[in-house]
Scaffold this active site. Structure first.
Site, mmCIF file in Angstrom:
data_model
loop_
_atom_site.group_PDB
_atom_site.id
_atom_site.type_symbol
_atom_site.label_atom_id
_atom_site.label_comp_id
_atom_site.label_asym_id
_atom_site.label_seq_id
_atom_site.Cartn_x
_atom_site.Cartn_y
_atom_site.Cartn_z
ATOM 1 N N ALA A 1 -0.853 67.448 68.773
ATOM 2 C CA ALA A 1 0.548 67.887 68.321
ATOM 3 C C ALA A 1 1.491 68.556 69.478
ATOM 4 O O ALA A 1 2.637 68.491 69.449
ATOM 5 C CB ALA A 1 0.358 68.629 67.077
ATOM 6 N N HIS A 2 0.748 69.532 70.210
ATOM 7 C CA HIS A 2 1.450 70.261 71.018
ATOM 8 C C HIS A 2 2.158 69.498 72.269
ATOM 9 O O HIS A 2 2.886 69.867 73.055
ATOM 10 C CB HIS A 2 0.642 71.467 71.532
ATOM 11 C CG HIS A 2 -0.366 70.945 72.702
ATOM 12 N ND1 HIS A 2 -0.455 71.397 73.974
ATOM 13 C CD2 HIS A 2 -1.589 70.262 72.419
ATOM 14 C CE1 HIS A 2 -1.381 70.935 74.452
ATOM 15 N NE2 HIS A 2 -2.301 70.331 73.661
ATOM 16 N N GLN B 1 -0.930 61.515 75.704
ATOM 17 C CA GLN B 1 0.500 61.530 76.101
ATOM 18 C C GLN B 1 1.416 60.608 75.703
ATOM 19 O O GLN B 1 2.685 60.647 75.962
ATOM 20 C CB GLN B 1 0.469 61.310 77.674
ATOM 21 C CG GLN B 1 -0.202 62.562 78.507
ATOM 22 C CD GLN B 1 0.443 63.903 78.365
ATOM 23 O OE1 GLN B 1 1.841 63.981 78.192
ATOM 24 N NE2 GLN B 1 -0.118 64.978 78.623
ATOM 25 N N CYS C 1 -4.666 71.842 83.757
ATOM 26 C CA CYS C 1 -5.728 72.552 84.323
ATOM 27 C C CYS C 1 -5.873 73.044 85.579
ATOM 28 O O CYS C 1 -6.160 74.239 85.993
ATOM 29 C CB CYS C 1 -7.052 71.964 84.003
ATOM 30 S SG CYS C 1 -7.177 70.336 84.651
ATOM 31 N N GLY D 1 -6.557 66.990 71.342
ATOM 32 C CA GLY D 1 -6.883 66.064 71.908
ATOM 33 C C GLY D 1 -8.121 66.114 72.501
ATOM 34 O O GLY D 1 -9.070 65.075 72.411
ATOM 35 N N THR D 2 -8.821 67.314 73.290
ATOM 36 C CA THR D 2 -9.985 67.173 73.774
ATOM 37 C C THR D 2 -11.172 67.197 72.508
ATOM 38 O O THR D 2 -12.122 66.272 72.899
ATOM 39 C CB THR D 2 -10.086 68.695 74.346
ATOM 40 O OG1 THR D 2 -9.127 68.899 75.238
ATOM 41 C CG2 THR D 2 -11.699 69.075 74.936
HETATM 42 C C1 PLP Z 1 -4.298 62.796 78.521
HETATM 43 C C2 PLP Z 1 -4.639 63.850 77.650
HETATM 44 N N1 PLP Z 1 -5.833 64.056 76.957
HETATM 45 C C3 PLP Z 1 -6.438 65.241 76.508
HETATM 46 C C4 PLP Z 1 -5.897 66.039 76.453
HETATM 47 C C5 PLP Z 1 -6.258 67.349 75.758
HETATM 48 O O1 PLP Z 1 -5.496 67.756 74.654
HETATM 49 P P1 PLP Z 1 -5.580 69.165 73.975
HETATM 50 O O2 PLP Z 1 -4.862 70.069 75.005
HETATM 51 O O3 PLP Z 1 -4.917 68.937 72.539
HETATM 52 O O4 PLP Z 1 -7.147 69.557 73.822
HETATM 53 C C6 PLP Z 1 -4.615 66.371 77.578
HETATM 54 C C7 PLP Z 1 -3.790 67.679 77.478
HETATM 55 O O5 PLP Z 1 -3.588 68.207 78.613
HETATM 56 C C8 PLP Z 1 -4.109 65.248 77.896
HETATM 57 O O6 PLP Z 1 -2.989 65.009 78.607
#
Ligand code: PLP
Length: 382
Positions: free
Chosen positions: A199-200, A178, A328, A70-71
């Site tokens: 995916a996680h 989410q 986090c 996601g990041t």
């Molecule tokens: C809303 C949201 N965006 C982005 C992310 C980041 O995803 P990733 O952990 O796959 O980098 C998260 C993960 O906590 C999230 O909840």
């Protein structure tokens, strides 16, 4: 005792997903960019994975780009859209995930864009009139607003915001990390230019995700290197991760309504039990509204107490994993920028419980009992 109620941070891998991944960790190891048979076999697996994701989201395979999660997907969509289209204004909110918030902050610090936070009401809803006003002032801006808030569970009306953005010719990015795997998204019905998934969050592996980029809103690559991912993302693909992601998404779609009902029942059970056990308990954002919030997230607001800072620590000592906000800040009630924005100066405690198909009603009852003991509304049983 071991109870895991932090599924918005990450979910356990589904064993069926692990089985699907195994061949790509062992015998099917070729580099998908190699033109020989070992490579071609793996390339075919990636392309059929892309096709499956596209089918589930009702879009075309070319609109799906695999990422490390996601990041990366959020960073890519925002930064590359800004550079590709020469965007100067970004409209977002103060309660976005850090993957969005920090990306926008960095672009602003570098003097590339001007950030415009959209106003929120006391429960964290975007003020639609203010969004329209900002778009009138900055047509063609990039709008980044998340579909579901990972701390509160608040849901955004993607369709309505998409319409408003379309009228202003804005580039609408939504962090759907989410909600992908928890709701069905029909890309033909949404005026979203970019969306992101990990995916996680739906029982797939960590370190893999994807972005949807609408075909008429293509962006340049963010990670430069080889021509992988249709020249949109350099780097050898995480093949077993991609295969796992698709299997997890297929399972999620196969069982979605059943899981929504089951997980929703766990959440309502916790709401009712908490109300019965802890006087003056309340809930942050929309999270206790079963119709309006993400069925996987409940953000509990505990009465003021000097011991609130220790709640998560004490739950952890009992074998219960929950969080104070986002992953986090797991293990600490301080530091949630979301709660800090919406409830400045509040001395109430905050615990985010998030549920999955693997949780049970018995676990919910145990956790409520332990929480009531910790806040002192129930005498510990011996
Ligand atoms: C809303 C949201 N965006 C982005 C992310 C980041 O995803 P990733 O952990 O796959 O980098 C998260 C993960 O906590 C999230 O909840």
């Amino acid at each position: 005792m071991s109870i895991y109620l932090d599924n918005a941070a990450t979910t356990p891998l589904d064993p069926e997903v692990f089985e699907a991944m195994k061949p790509f960790l062992l015998q099917d190891f070729g580099n998908p960019s190699s033109t020989h048979s070992h490579g071609r076999k793996v390339r075919a697996a990636i392309e059929s994975s892309r096709k499956k994701v596209a089918e589930l989201l009702n879009c075309t395979p070319g609109e799906i780009i695999f990422t490390s999660g996601g990041t990366e997907a959020d960073n890519t969509l925002i930064t590359s859209a800004v550079f590709t289209y020469g965007i100067k204004h970004v409209i977002s909110s103060a309660i976005e995930h850090h993957a969005v918030l920090h990306t926008v902050e960095n672009l602003e610090k570098a003097g590339i864009i001007q950030a415009h936070p959209v106003q929120l009401d006391t429960n964290g809803h975007v003020d639609p009139d203010h969004l329209r006003k900002l778009l009138n002032e900055y047509p063609g801006a990039l709008v980044s607003l998340m579909h579901a808030n990972n701390e509160l569970g608040n849901l955004l009306d993607l369709k309505a915001v998409g319409e408003v953005c379309k009228q202003a010719n804005a580039f609408f990015h939504s962090d759907t990390v989410q909600t992908i795997g928890h709701y069905r998204h029909n890309m033909k019905e949404l005026h979203v230019c970019g969306m992101t998934a990990a995916a996680h969050k739906f029982h797939g592996p960590k370190g893999v995700g994807f972005m949807y980029i609408r075909k008429d809103r293509k962006i340049n690559s963010f990670i430069h290197g080889g021509a992988q991912e249709r020249n949109m993302r350099g780097g050898t693909e995480n093949v077993y991760g991609i295969v796992g992601l698709v299997k997890a998404l297929e399972i999620a779609y196969r069982e979605m309504e059943e899981h929504e009902k089951y997980i929703g029942s766990l959440k309502s059970r916790m709401i009712e039990k908490l109300k019965a056990e802890i006087p003056n308990v309340s809930f942050h954002g929309d999270s206790a509204n079963m119709q309006k919030s993400l069925y996987t997230v409940l953000n509990v607001s505990l009465p003021e107490s000097d011991d609130n800072d220790m709640i998560l620590f004490n739950l952890d000592l009992q074998g219960i994993s929950a969080s104070g906000g986002s992953a986090c800040s797991s293990g600490a009630t301080s530091g949630s920028h979301v709660l800090g924005t919406l409830y400045p100066g509040s001395k109430r405690g905050a615990v985010r419980f998030s549920f999955s198909k693997y949780n049970t009603p018995e676990e919910i009852d145990t956790v409520v009992e332990k929480l009531a003991e910790l806040v002192g509304t129930k005498i510990p049983s011996v």
